[in-house]
Write a protein that holds these residues in place. Structure first.
Motif, PDB file in Angstrom:
ATOM      1  N   GLU A  63      31.953-110.875  25.699  1.00 19.70           N
ATOM      2  CA  GLU A  63      32.154-109.450  25.947  1.00 19.70           C
ATOM      3  C   GLU A  63      32.027-108.711  24.634  1.00 19.70           C
ATOM      4  O   GLU A  63      32.343-109.247  23.576  1.00 19.70           O
ATOM      5  CB  GLU A  63      33.554-109.198  26.519  1.00 19.70           C
ATOM      6  CG  GLU A  63      33.758-109.726  27.897  1.00 19.70           C
ATOM      7  CD  GLU A  63      35.145-109.393  28.439  1.00 19.70           C
ATOM      8  OE1 GLU A  63      35.926-108.687  27.762  1.00 19.70           O
ATOM      9  OE2 GLU A  63      35.441-109.848  29.543  1.00 19.70           O
TER      10      GLU A  63
ATOM     11  N   THR B 221      32.738-101.588  27.753  1.00 17.99           N
ATOM     12  CA  THR B 221      32.714-103.037  27.559  1.00 17.99           C
ATOM     13  C   THR B 221      31.606-103.657  28.393  1.00 17.99           C
ATOM     14  O   THR B 221      31.512-103.429  29.596  1.00 17.99           O
ATOM     15  CB  THR B 221      34.071-103.663  27.937  1.00 17.99           C
ATOM     16  OG1 THR B 221      35.094-103.032  27.168  1.00 17.99           O
ATOM     17  CG2 THR B 221      34.083-105.153  27.661  1.00 17.99           C
TER      18      THR B 221
ATOM     19  N   LYS C 265      29.486-107.341  29.302  1.00 17.38           N
ATOM     20  CA  LYS C 265      29.687-108.785  29.399  1.00 17.38           C
ATOM     21  C   LYS C 265      28.356-109.436  29.711  1.00 17.38           C
ATOM     22  O   LYS C 265      27.545-108.893  30.467  1.00 17.38           O
ATOM     23  CB  LYS C 265      30.696-109.071  30.510  1.00 17.38           C
ATOM     24  CG  LYS C 265      31.015-110.533  30.708  1.00 17.38           C
ATOM     25  CD  LYS C 265      32.264-110.692  31.556  1.00 17.38           C
ATOM     26  CE  LYS C 265      31.937-111.089  32.948  1.00 17.38           C
ATOM     27  NZ  LYS C 265      33.123-111.388  33.753  1.00 17.38           N
TER      28      LYS C 265
ATOM     29  N   TYR D 139      33.712-105.877  36.710  1.00 17.15           N
ATOM     30  CA  TYR D 139      32.396-105.878  36.084  1.00 17.15           C
ATOM     31  C   TYR D 139      31.327-105.815  37.156  1.00 17.15           C
ATOM     32  O   TYR D 139      31.407-106.519  38.158  1.00 17.15           O
ATOM     33  CB  TYR D 139      32.198-107.141  35.238  1.00 17.15           C
ATOM     34  CG  TYR D 139      32.933-107.066  33.932  1.00 17.15           C
ATOM     35  CD1 TYR D 139      32.322-106.529  32.803  1.00 17.15           C
ATOM     36  CD2 TYR D 139      34.245-107.508  33.817  1.00 17.15           C
ATOM     37  CE1 TYR D 139      32.987-106.444  31.596  1.00 17.15           C
ATOM     38  CE2 TYR D 139      34.915-107.432  32.612  1.00 17.15           C
ATOM     39  CZ  TYR D 139      34.287-106.903  31.509  1.00 17.15           C
ATOM     40  OH  TYR D 139      34.947-106.813  30.313  1.00 17.15           O
TER      41      TYR D 139
END
Length: 142
Positions: free
Chosen positions: A3, A10, A12, A96
């Protein structure tokens, strides 16, 4: 996998499927052809201290820009989209979801190259580091 926070968001990265990874690697190598000497800058600083990582980020952005400037505009956009969309982004819900190139970067174009550099390091860092290192005089001698 990894990440990274980029400008308050953020991202990933998880390992790509082998076929997808090889196809994207081939496109990157084709695009980087005349600028293969720039690839170490993209993957530099891996596993090193924070200063090395910051320097690697600056070098990676310059290297990616140099590689992409030699391509047709639609090829650049396609490659940038395809690289960036291999990542996931943390939504407000905390979950996510896959990056949506237009949705996540419209109005935030400055985030595209840093996200690409992060994705490329995570997805292909070992491959390119090993491939580039295998041609070095030290490796050939040893």
């Amino acid at each position: 996998m990894a990440e990274k926070k980029i400008n308050g968001r953020t991202f990933k990265v998880e390992p790509m499927l082998a076929y997808q990874a090889i196809t994207l690697q081939a496109r990157l190598l084709k695009a980087a052809g005349p600028a293969l000497d720039k690839l170490p800058a993209i993957f530099g600083g891996l596993g090193k201290g924070e200063t090395a990582k910051v320097e690697a980020n600056v070098s990676a952005i310059a290297a990616l820009s140099s590689i992409l400037e030699k391509m047709e505009p639609s090829q650049v956009a396609d490659l940038m989209r395809d690289v960036a969309e291999t990542a996931k982004i943390e939504r407000a819900s905390g979950h996510y979801e896959p990056v949506d190139f237009d949705g996540d970067f419209s109005g935030r174009l400055g985030d595209v190259i840093p996200v690409m550099a992060f994705v490329l390091r995570e997805q292909f860092g070992d491959f390119f580091r090993d491939a580039l290192g295998s041609g070095s005089p030290a490796t050939a001698a040893g």
